[in-house]
Write an enzyme that holds these catalytic residues in place. Structure first.
Site, PDB file in Angstrom:
ATOM      1  N   LYS A   1       0.860  -1.193   0.000  1.00 12.59           N
ATOM      2  CA  LYS A   1       0.000   0.000   0.000  1.00 12.59           C
ATOM      3  C   LYS A   1       0.886   1.229   0.000  1.00 12.59           C
ATOM      4  O   LYS A   1       2.027   1.176   0.462  1.00 12.59           O
ATOM      5  CB  LYS A   1      -0.870   0.028   1.266  1.00 12.59           C
ATOM      6  CG  LYS A   1      -2.142   0.830   1.100  1.00 12.59           C
ATOM      7  CD  LYS A   1      -3.243  -0.005   0.476  1.00 12.59           C
ATOM      8  CE  LYS A   1      -4.495   0.788   0.219  1.00 12.59           C
ATOM      9  NZ  LYS A   1      -5.613  -0.121  -0.101  1.00 12.59           N
TER      10      LYS A   1
ATOM     11  N   ASP B   1      -7.070   4.322  -4.343  1.00 16.26           N
ATOM     12  CA  ASP B   1      -7.724   4.166  -3.042  1.00 16.26           C
ATOM     13  C   ASP B   1      -8.372   5.544  -2.797  1.00 16.26           C
ATOM     14  O   ASP B   1      -8.599   6.281  -3.768  1.00 16.26           O
ATOM     15  CB  ASP B   1      -6.698   3.778  -1.954  1.00 16.26           C
ATOM     16  CG  ASP B   1      -7.350   3.237  -0.676  1.00 16.26           C
ATOM     17  OD1 ASP B   1      -7.693   2.064  -0.634  1.00 16.26           O
ATOM     18  OD2 ASP B   1      -7.532   4.014   0.290  1.00 16.26           O
TER      19      ASP B   1
HETATM   20  N1  GLU Z   1      -7.428   0.201  -2.775  1.00 16.27           N
HETATM   21  C1  GLU Z   1      -8.166  -0.987  -3.069  1.00 16.27           C
HETATM   22  C2  GLU Z   1      -8.175  -1.909  -1.868  1.00 16.27           C
HETATM   23  O1  GLU Z   1      -8.249  -1.426  -0.761  1.00 16.27           O
HETATM   24  C3  GLU Z   1      -7.740  -1.656  -4.360  1.00 16.27           C
HETATM   25  C4  GLU Z   1      -6.289  -1.912  -4.520  1.00 16.27           C
HETATM   26  C5  GLU Z   1      -5.898  -2.423  -5.913  1.00 16.27           C
HETATM   27  O2  GLU Z   1      -6.724  -2.509  -6.797  1.00 16.27           O
HETATM   28  O3  GLU Z   1      -4.710  -2.727  -6.049  1.00 16.27           O
HETATM   29  O4  GLU Z   1      -8.174  -3.105  -1.962  1.00 16.27           O
END
Ligand code: GLU
Length: 449
Positions: free
Chosen positions: A130, A170
């Site tokens: 992340k 996100d």
């Molecule tokens: N931010 C999204 C999550 O919390 C998606 C992340 C992504 O697609 O890599 O899973």
């Protein structure tokens, strides 16, 4: 109030607290997973021997960098950028970027930690990571967003790649931001490398259904939980907090399945529309005009806006928190249960506090934790990576079917795992254990790395 930790796990948790001071959200996410793992260590003594849990709690790599940028008046601003590459046992680090003023290392680490297990549950070959920044996109011009994204990518590009680390969106990062970042990555590296980012535009490597996927996926997950209880969305009154990407497509799919959403929100207040939310209006306000949800009442006169209101006080049968972490506390959870709520599907990451989770579990309502319920977003990102690798693009119906099947699979896995470990109906235990075991087994196979 906190649940008891197994005697083998308590010292590991204490070590996490000591090594990561002040990172409350990270502590919370770790504790919640560890609370489920006691019985796993009994069945699998090899995990303790290989120190798998200690290793999983320590990110493989953490990158923190300066992001300088200039606003439209020429003023210079400095933000902080992060990428936490948490675990690559199952695939390249995968997870979104969050741009929000609340972002600091503890938030990115909680999200990265959750992402490991979520991504494992999808069954796709993706590790957990992340990133993000404390940059506040609110009120910024398009040009300012572009300059920020370019500056952010000017450092990030050296750490990512289609086989290494694949960021996406996100909170505060959507198609526009991914576009600016992809453009900068392409320019710096001189590579048209579609698989380096997901959530791309449809004519430059994006996947159909990725925009809708997190919302649709969480509704599919709740639909499966309801089916397991011989119930459905038909005629259910629903609350969806937030009004961003996740909330919008959650509302759309609930309406498609015969439910009725009567309230949504943003960080300023709550919109209550007893006739059912007008999704086209919300989409226009939020996605096209980038306005606040307050303006909804200008177009739907019977609707009510409550500044600083609490959406969870509105009686409902299904609640889908789709805004942000810790938006449902113990008191809110009690209110929901008292008002007749029978199902919770978490579109956001960790939207319920530990006190709230306990209320839902004690009440034995269908509670779908984020790492299972909202996995459809990242699962569809993995489908986007598959299409990029094939240099192909799939049609909407086929891609949605794949998503539907993945969510059904996640539900089944969590459901069966909960039974196997003696907690039928407890999707928290099911998701944590099932997500963990796949990663743990891969780590054992790889040796001490
Ligand atoms: N931010 C999204 C999550 O919390 C998606 C992340 C992504 O697609 O890599 O899973």
């Amino acid at each position: 109030m906190s649940m008891h930790l197994d005697e083998k796990l308590e010292p590991i948790y204490q070590e996490v607290l000591a090594r990561n001071p002040g990172e409350m959200e990270f502590h919370q996410a770790v504790r919640e997973v560890l609370e489920s793992l006691g019985p796993v260590l009994v069945k699998h003594p090899e995990y303790a021997h290989h120190k798998i849990i200690e290793r999983i709690c320590e990110p493989e790599r953490q990158i923190i960098f300066r992001v300088p940028w200039q606003d439209d008046k020429g003023q210079v601003h400095i933000n902080r950028g992060f990428r936490v590459e948490f675990n690559s046992a199952l695939g390249p680090y995968k997870g979104g970027l969050r741009f929000h003023p609340s972002v600091y290392l503890g938030i990115i680490k909680f999200l990265g930690f959750e992402q490991i297990f979520k991504n494992s549950l999808t069954g796709m070959p993706i590790g957990g990571g992340k990133g993000g920044s404390d940059f506040d996109p609110k009120g910024k011009s398009d040009d300012e967003i572009m300059r920020f994204c370019q500056s952010f990518m000017t450092e990030l590009y050296r750490h990512i790649g289609e086989h290494t680390d694949v960021p996406a969106g996100d909170i505060g990062v959507g198609g526009r931001e991914i576009g600016y970042m992809f453009g900068q990555y392409k320019r710096i590296t001189n590579r048209w490398e579609a698989g380096v980012l997901t959530g791309k535009g449809l004519n430059w490597g994006g996947s159909l259904v990725r925009t809708e996927a997190t919302g649709y996926g969480s509704v599919f997950f709740v639909d499966e939980m309801l089916k397991a209880r011989k119930d459905s969305f038909e005629g259910k009154t629903c609350l969806v907090s937030g009004s961003g990407n996740v909330a919008i497509y959650t509302i759309e799919k609930i309406h498609e399945l015969g439910g009725k959403c009567i309230a949504c929100s943003d960080s300023n207040g709550v919109i209550y529309d007893e006739k059912g939310l007008d999704l086209n209006l919300i989409q226009r306000l939020k996605e096209v005009e980038r306005r606040r949800i307050k303006d909804y009442t200008q177009y739907r006169k019977h609707a009510v806006y409550k500044e600083a209101g609490n959406i969870w006080e509105v009686p409902c049968q299904v609640a889908m928190p789709s805004a942000t972490q810790n938006e449902i506390n113990g008191k809110d959870a009690k209110t929901l249960v008292k008002n007749g709520c029978i199902a919770i599907g978490e579109g956001a990451n960790m939207p319920t506090t530990p006190e709230g989770v306990k209320v839902f579990l004690d009440a034995q309502i269908a509670y779908g934790p984020g790492k299972a319920a909202n996995a459809g977003g990242v699962a569809t990102s993995a489908l986007e990576m598959q299409q990029n690798a094939q240099r192909d693009s799939w049609d909407f119906d086929y891609t949605e079917q794949r998503l539907r099947k993945i969510m059904k699979g996640i539900h089944e896995l969590c459901y069966d795992t909960a039974i196997e470990y003696g907690c039928p109906g407890n999707y928290v235990v099911g998701a944590n254990i099932a997500g963990f075991i796949k990663v743990a087994d891969a780590m054992v196979a790889f040796g001490v790395v």
